[in-house]
Design a protein around this motif. Structure first.
Motif, short mmCIF file in Angstrom:
data_model
loop_
_atom_site.label_atom_id
_atom_site.label_comp_id
_atom_site.label_asym_id
_atom_site.label_seq_id
_atom_site.Cartn_x
_atom_site.Cartn_y
_atom_site.Cartn_z
N ILE A 149 2.01 4.60 -13.30
CA ILE A 149 2.40 4.18 -12.09
C ILE A 149 1.68 5.17 -10.93
O ILE A 149 1.60 6.33 -11.28
CB ILE A 149 4.05 4.66 -11.91
N LYS A 150 1.07 4.24 -10.09
CA LYS A 150 0.24 5.22 -9.05
C LYS A 150 1.21 5.71 -7.74
O LYS A 150 1.77 4.85 -7.22
CB LYS A 150 -0.87 4.24 -8.79
N ILE A 151 1.19 6.82 -7.74
CA ILE A 151 1.82 7.20 -6.27
C ILE A 151 0.82 6.94 -5.11
O ILE A 151 -0.11 7.30 -5.19
CB ILE A 151 2.19 8.52 -6.43
N HIS A 152 1.58 6.20 -4.22
CA HIS A 152 0.68 5.88 -2.98
C HIS A 152 0.95 7.12 -2.05
O HIS A 152 -0.23 7.65 -1.45
CB HIS A 152 1.27 4.47 -2.19
N ILE A 153 1.89 7.56 -1.63
CA ILE A 153 2.36 8.32 -0.43
C ILE A 153 2.92 9.40 -1.25
O ILE A 153 4.04 9.31 -1.93
CB ILE A 153 3.08 7.68 0.59
N VAL A 154 2.48 10.63 -0.50
CA VAL A 154 3.33 11.85 -0.84
C VAL A 154 4.01 12.52 0.41
O VAL A 154 3.08 12.56 1.60
CB VAL A 154 2.53 13.13 -1.60
N PHE A 176 0.95 -1.21 0.06
CA PHE A 176 0.08 0.15 -0.04
C PHE A 176 0.74 1.48 -0.13
O PHE A 176 0.37 2.35 -0.13
CB PHE A 176 -0.94 0.21 1.20
N ALA A 177 2.21 1.16 -0.06
CA ALA A 177 2.98 2.28 0.17
C ALA A 177 4.38 2.41 -0.52
O ALA A 177 5.25 2.74 -0.19
CB ALA A 177 3.37 2.63 1.67
N SER A 178 4.35 1.38 -1.37
CA SER A 178 5.59 1.26 -2.26
C SER A 178 6.13 2.13 -3.44
O SER A 178 7.34 2.49 -3.39
CB SER A 178 5.45 -0.02 -2.88
N THR A 238 -2.58 8.82 -1.33
CA THR A 238 -3.34 9.42 -2.41
C THR A 238 -4.77 8.66 -2.39
O THR A 238 -5.71 9.04 -3.09
CB THR A 238 -2.73 9.07 -3.58
N ASN A 239 -4.90 7.51 -1.61
CA ASN A 239 -6.30 6.79 -1.40
C ASN A 239 -6.99 7.65 -0.11
O ASN A 239 -6.26 7.48 0.92
CB ASN A 239 -6.14 5.40 -1.23
N PHE A 258 3.35 10.64 -13.05
CA PHE A 258 3.63 9.11 -12.86
C PHE A 258 2.24 8.25 -13.49
O PHE A 258 2.34 7.43 -13.80
CB PHE A 258 3.99 8.80 -11.49
N LYS A 259 1.24 8.89 -12.98
CA LYS A 259 -0.14 8.22 -13.48
C LYS A 259 -0.18 8.15 -15.08
O LYS A 259 -0.58 7.14 -15.59
CB LYS A 259 -1.29 9.35 -13.01
N GLN A 260 0.32 9.17 -15.70
CA GLN A 260 0.54 8.96 -17.28
C GLN A 260 1.52 7.76 -17.65
O GLN A 260 1.41 7.33 -18.59
CB GLN A 260 0.96 10.28 -17.92
#
Length: 382
Positions: free
Chosen positions: A144-149, A95-97, A354-355, A139-141
């Motif tokens: 790649i989904k960013i989990h954490i900022v 969930f945070a990679s 981001t969730n 990254f979404k493009q």
């Protein structure tokens, strides 16, 4: 706010505006020769982004962002083997990679941005949040989904200011303090430092110093670092993988790249026993601040020669004799660092997932993921 200012994100040093180093002149960690070190020898799971902030067409701010893919990590840290660690590792993997840092995850301290003019905190807040959103979209493009900022390392007055604006709803976290040694101006030599200790800590200094008998200590040149690079990395890697928590490992050529690009502003000091390199510490000269950097040692010799403690004393001696105002010792080994004179300074970071459902749980989740630590602050001076 963004009517007055704009920003541009660069993926390579070669693209940076010519005036970048003029804006970054007060912080080596934002100057191009340091950024070149990152570009040529970043950890394998890290990608760097360089942010230029403009007023009209004039560059007035620079910032750093780093993307980390924790799936590529060999280990999160092997020292603490317990159920909490296994749970933490599972959560990170699943969930945070994919983590985006605004700031520099490789060092401790407020080194994420610099401006050539005074900017109010509302503008800084908006700029940081907008940059994070832009990189997340990039990254979404790429699928790649960013989990954490995470926005990393602010001194207390800065985090208080940011919370007045866009950071108000973002979870603020405090991790281990940054150990900082403010060096008294009256200390002219190492003798002044030793003389300031109470008897207990002066005896500790003498005992450690005596244990170091038989060690040959010397600063290494670029060529010597190149020759010893594999051994230097081996010593670094032993210490790094035994840390309680890791998000990266340095590349093997990191130290030679550092010496190549930063020259005399980067010092790597080797400790030799019977002709063999058994330890090293490294330093970065950042204006009137001395930044301690990565180190490594042979476990057996460390115990026998009190190597780590002697390194701390030697770094302090260098700071005093070269008239630095303070030494940044970072976040590890808090108790032993306090025993040589460093004091804990709390710093804050901000983090969101981001969730939105996971993000709501951040105040409960984050404290569970942070390695717990109890330590006693030492007060070594009379």
């Amino acid at each position: 706010m963004l009517d007055s200012y704009s920003f541009q994100i660069y993926a390579s040093i070669s693209e940076l505006p010519k005036t970048w180093d003029v804006v970054a002149m007060d912080n080596i960690f934002l100057q191009t020769h340091y950024l070149e070190v990152l570009e040529n020898s970043a950890p394998t799971n890290m990608q760097c982004f360089y942010i230029g902030i403009f007023e009209a067409s004039k560059l007035i701010g620079v910032a750093l962002a780093q993307y980390l893919d924790l799936n590529k990590l060999e280990s999160f840290g092997e020292r603490d083997r317990c159920m909490k660690t296994y749970v933490r590792n599972f959560i990170f993997k699943n969930f945070a990679s994919h983590v985006l840092f605004l700031g520099n995850n490789m060092i401790t301290g407020q080194n994420g941005y610099a401006f050539s003019k005074t900017i109010d905190f509302k503008c800084i807040s908006d700029l940081l949040l907008n940059c994070a959103q832009t990189i997340t979209t990039y990254f979404k493009q790429q699928q790649i989904k960013i989990h954490i900022v995470s926005f990393k390392d602010f001194y207390q007055h800065c985090s208080n200011e940011l919370k007045q604006y866009g950071f108000e709803t973002i979870y603020e976290f405090k991790t281990q303090p940054n150990m900082i040694f403010e060096l008294p101006e009256k200390w002219q030599s190492n003798d002044d430092y030793i003389g300031a200790f109470s008897k207990k800590y002066r005896d500790q200094y003498k005992r450690a110093h005596k244990k170091a008998d038989g060690l040959d200590i010397k600063e290494l040149s670029f060529n010597e670092i190149m020759v010893l690079e594999e051994r230097i990395y081996e010593l670094y890697h032993f210490v790094a993988k035994n840390a309680p928590f890791n998000t990266f490992f340095l590349a093997q050529n990191h130290f030679s790249e550092f010496k190549l690009h930063c020259g005399e502003r980067f010092k790597l000091v080797g400790y030799f026993h019977e002709g063999k390199l058994v330890g090293f510490h490294s330093l970065l000269l950042n204006g009137d601040t001395l930044e301690t950097y990565f180190l490594g040692y042979d476990e057996q010799i460390q115990k026998e020669k009190m190597l780590y403690l002697n390194m701390l004393y030697n770094m302090t001696q260098f700071g005093i004799e070269n008239r630095f105002k303070k030494i940044i010792f970072g976040r590890t080994a808090l108790e032993i660092k306090s025993s040589i004179g460093a004091e804990p300074i709390m710093m804050s970071g901000f983090i969101y997932h981001t969730n939105k459902w996971i993000n709501r749980l951040m105040p409960k989740l984050f404290p569970q993921l942070e390695p717990s630590l109890t330590w006693q602050q030492r007060h070594p001076f009379k």
